[in-house]
Design an enzyme around this catalytic site. Structure first.
Site, short mmCIF file in Angstrom:
data_model
loop_
_atom_site.label_atom_id
_atom_site.label_comp_id
_atom_site.label_asym_id
_atom_site.label_seq_id
_atom_site.Cartn_x
_atom_site.Cartn_y
_atom_site.Cartn_z
N SER A 12 -45.31 -131.62 -66.48
CA SER A 12 -44.60 -130.37 -66.72
C SER A 12 -43.44 -130.31 -65.73
CB SER A 12 -45.57 -129.19 -66.58
OG SER A 12 -44.97 -128.01 -67.03
N HIS A 39 -44.43 -130.64 -71.25
CA HIS A 39 -44.21 -129.25 -71.65
C HIS A 39 -42.71 -129.09 -71.86
CE1 HIS A 39 -48.05 -127.91 -69.28
NE2 HIS A 39 -48.33 -128.59 -70.37
N ASP A 131 -53.03 -127.60 -66.74
CA ASP A 131 -53.10 -128.47 -67.91
C ASP A 131 -53.27 -129.92 -67.46
OD1 ASP A 131 -53.10 -129.21 -70.56
OD2 ASP A 131 -50.94 -129.05 -70.83
#
Length: 191
Positions: A12, A39, A131
């Protein structure tokens, strides 16, 4: 003895620069596919072109039911979860967000762990939420290899640090160690 069928890189905030920095040092012929789950927001996106400019490997955004091939870098499209099917094809899923993200790294890691088992390698990079952690736990349970970016080298250390707090990594890698490790996965046996 393990044989890498797929390397999945998840990240991310702060992870794109890591990928850009290691790609030029990765071999142009690999015995496995590299799958990138970042992401990212939907809309006009030049990620495929950007990564393609850094490597001789074929780079493409994933299409539904596409067959996974070695020596390719596949990029999860925005706004879809990426699943791996038993027949080694990709499946795109528009169900609700996981960890505020779609694609979610956990979804892909968990799906791939069931298919590739001990022949899966997953690398979790910089990011600002949790995540990837649950996915790495499943990868480990299925005999796969867990790699985590050294949090001290991450722009945003939360994601790799959270993973390290919950799963025992096979290797914690600094950015300048990643390409060499990835290149060694082409050997039939690796640690």
């Amino acid at each position: 003895m393990k044989h890498c069928e797929a390397l999945i890189i998840g990240g991310s905030a702060g992870s794109l620069n890591v990928i850009i920095s290691i790609l030029p040092s990765i071999k142009s012929v690999l015995s496995f596919a590299i799958i990138v789950v970042l992401h990212r927001k939907a809309g006009k996106d030049l990620l495929s072109e950007l990564l393609a400019s850094k490597t001789e490997l074929a780079v493409k955004e994933i299409d539904e039911k596409e067959k996974i091939k070695p020596s390719h870098i596949y990029i999860a499209p925005p706004n879809y979860h990426l699943l791996i099917e038993e027949d080694r094809t990709f499946s795109l899923d528009a169900s609700e967000k996981v960890n505020f993200s779609r694609p979610a790294i956990d979804v892909t890691f968990q799906s791939a762990a069931e298919v590739f088992k001990s022949n899966l390698v997953c690398l979790l990079l910089s990011g600002a939420n949790s995540d990837g952690t649950d996915g790495l736990i499943k990868v480990k349970k299925n005999g796969g290899t867990v790699l985590i970016q050294d949090p001290s080298t991450a722009v945003v250390s939360y994601m790799p640090q959270n993973a390290m707090d919950h799963v025992v990594a096979d290797k914690v890698l600094k950015i300048d160690e990643m390409a060499d490790y990835i290149n060694r996965l082409t050997a039939d046996d690796y640690e």
